[in-house]
Design an enzyme around this catalytic site. Structure first.
Site, PDB file in Angstrom:
ATOM      1  N   HIS A   1       0.816  -1.217   0.000  1.00  0.00           N
ATOM      2  CA  HIS A   1       0.000   0.000   0.000  1.00  0.00           C
ATOM      3  C   HIS A   1       0.853   1.272   0.000  1.00  0.00           C
ATOM      4  O   HIS A   1       0.307   2.368  -0.202  1.00  0.00           O
ATOM      5  CB  HIS A   1      -0.936   0.028   1.204  1.00  0.00           C
ATOM      6  CG  HIS A   1      -2.009  -1.012   1.185  1.00  0.00           C
ATOM      7  ND1 HIS A   1      -2.879  -1.159   0.126  1.00  0.00           N
ATOM      8  CD2 HIS A   1      -2.349  -1.972   2.088  1.00  0.00           C
ATOM      9  CE1 HIS A   1      -3.722  -2.168   0.386  1.00  0.00           C
ATOM     10  NE2 HIS A   1      -3.408  -2.676   1.560  1.00  0.00           N
TER      11      HIS A   1
ATOM     12  N   ASP B   1      -2.801 -10.437  -2.646  1.00  0.00           N
ATOM     13  CA  ASP B   1      -3.404  -9.982  -1.399  1.00  0.00           C
ATOM     14  C   ASP B   1      -4.876  -9.635  -1.627  1.00  0.00           C
ATOM     15  O   ASP B   1      -5.273  -9.243  -2.731  1.00  0.00           O
ATOM     16  CB  ASP B   1      -2.640  -8.747  -0.913  1.00  0.00           C
ATOM     17  CG  ASP B   1      -2.976  -8.349   0.510  1.00  0.00           C
ATOM     18  OD1 ASP B   1      -2.206  -8.709   1.407  1.00  0.00           O
ATOM     19  OD2 ASP B   1      -4.009  -7.669   0.717  1.00  0.00           O
TER      20      ASP B   1
ATOM     21  N   HIS C   1      -6.449  -7.084  -0.570  1.00  0.00           N
ATOM     22  CA  HIS C   1      -6.589  -5.653  -0.805  1.00  0.00           C
ATOM     23  C   HIS C   1      -5.658  -5.214  -1.938  1.00  0.00           C
ATOM     24  O   HIS C   1      -4.512  -5.644  -2.015  1.00  0.00           O
ATOM     25  CB  HIS C   1      -6.263  -4.875   0.472  1.00  0.00           C
ATOM     26  CG  HIS C   1      -7.090  -5.288   1.639  1.00  0.00           C
ATOM     27  ND1 HIS C   1      -6.651  -6.222   2.571  1.00  0.00           N
ATOM     28  CD2 HIS C   1      -8.339  -4.921   2.016  1.00  0.00           C
ATOM     29  CE1 HIS C   1      -7.597  -6.402   3.477  1.00  0.00           C
ATOM     30  NE2 HIS C   1      -8.623  -5.634   3.163  1.00  0.00           N
TER      31      HIS C   1
END
Length: 344
Positions: free
Chosen positions: A159, A195, A197
């Site tokens: 992220h 993943d 996300h």
């Protein structure tokens, strides 16, 4: 398979994150890496080594020096101000505000963050720095001729963008490793993010570049974090047009649906002429993960590893998410064992 790991990850243990309107205990905690390490050893996956220190140079190939300076010094500044508890942002430069770097600590923290899910503690910089060295050390093994390696990174990284932290991530370990491959002579690298996300940071870093092909299978961002990136129509721009491939899936997706997306992603990678593969290995796709909505079961991760192995590329696995702590070791190592079994 060789594993790289650093005990420094224990230095980062946030007390809280902002989620569902509450300050709650962090889902991203040291026990995650501890369980994976124990499983690696129990299954005798291979040797576990401490990382080498490559310095800040390879990290600065992905993250701006100004961001790194801020992150490295934030805790000291917080303590000098008499701060107590974790350092968390409470304001962000939203669309109607000026994108201006303030002089104050909290203003800069908001400027360099996109959420309140990445607390800074006394040991966060060192833990994140060491995680990047873990990724670089595993990358160096593949650069030296190994077919695969596992970077047991914590905190995770996908992220984190070039100058933005968030979503438990501070330094983008997978992107740092991918850039290292390029700097050492590889012409094209593929990244496969599995993943739950979307790896918004990874996409952002490479979105306008043609030397890294990014593929990601994840929860539909219309309903799932990080909400503002990861849609199917985001295909890259400029030199990177056609090099970014997102496969968002609805909540409740099981292995059958996920496998179809994996097949599509693997076909893209196979067509890309990539010379090496970096896998952002999140196992929060597990059916019992507390903050995710897919329905994969532990045997599915063996199949995942087998399909990735079929690409026939030197492959670096970089640990990302997974918050069903008791099962995280089994699921992560199942991917690695599935991969290894197909290459034996």
């Amino acid at each position: 398979m060789l594993t790289y790991y650093s005990d420094d990850h224990h230095l980062h243990h946030g007390s809280c994150e902002l989620i569902d309107g509450k300050l709650m205990p962090c889902f991203e905690k040291p026990q995650r890496a501890d369980h994976i390490l124990a499983r690696v050893k129990d299954r005798q996956l291979g040797e576990v080594r401490a990382p080498r220190d490559f310095g800040r140079g390879p990290i600065e190939r992905v993250h701006s020096a100004a961001y790194l300076d801020f992150f490295q010094g934030a805790w000291t500044r917080w303590q000098a101000q008499g701060g107590k508890g974790d350092l968390l942002p409470y304001t962000w430069p939203a669309r109607t505000l000026r994108q201006q770097l303030p002089t104050s600590l909290h203003g800069q923290l908001g400027y360099y963050s996109f959420d309140a899910g990445a607390p800074i503690t006394a040991g966060t910089w060192q833990a994140a720095y060491s995680a990047a060295q873990v990724a670089l050390s595993a990358q160096a093994e593949i650069a030296a001729g190994a077919h695969s390696a596992f970077a047991l990174c914590r905190p995770p990284g996908h992220h984190a963008a070039g100058d933005v932290m968030g979503g438990y991530c501070y330094l983008n370990n997978a992107a740092i490793a991918a850039q290292a491959f390029l700097d050492q002579g590889r012409a094209r690298v593929a990244i496969l993010d599995v993943d739950y996300h979307h790896g918004n940071g990874t996409q952002s870093i490479f979105y306008e570049r043609g030397d890294v092909v990014v593929t990601s299978i994840h929860g539909d961002p219309a309903a799932e974090f990080p909400f503002f990136l990861g849609y199917a129509d985001e295909c890259g721009a400029g030199a990177g047009e056609g090099c970014n491939h997102n496969y968002p899936l609805p909540a409740g997706s099981d292995w059958a649906a996920w496998r179809t997306a994996l097949e599509q992603a693997c076909q893209r990678i196979a067509e890309s002429a990539a010379e090496v593969l970096v896998v952002s290995l999140g196992v929060d796709t597990f059916k019992d993960d507390p903050i995710s909505q897919f329905k994969l079961d532990s045997p599915d991760y063996l199949r995942m590893g087998q399909r990735i192995a079929a690409l026939g590329l030197p492959t670096l696995f970089v640990m990302e998410g997974g918050y069903a702590v008791e099962a995280i070791g089994v699921n992560a190592v199942n991917v690695l064992e599935g991969f290894e079994a197909s290459n034996s």
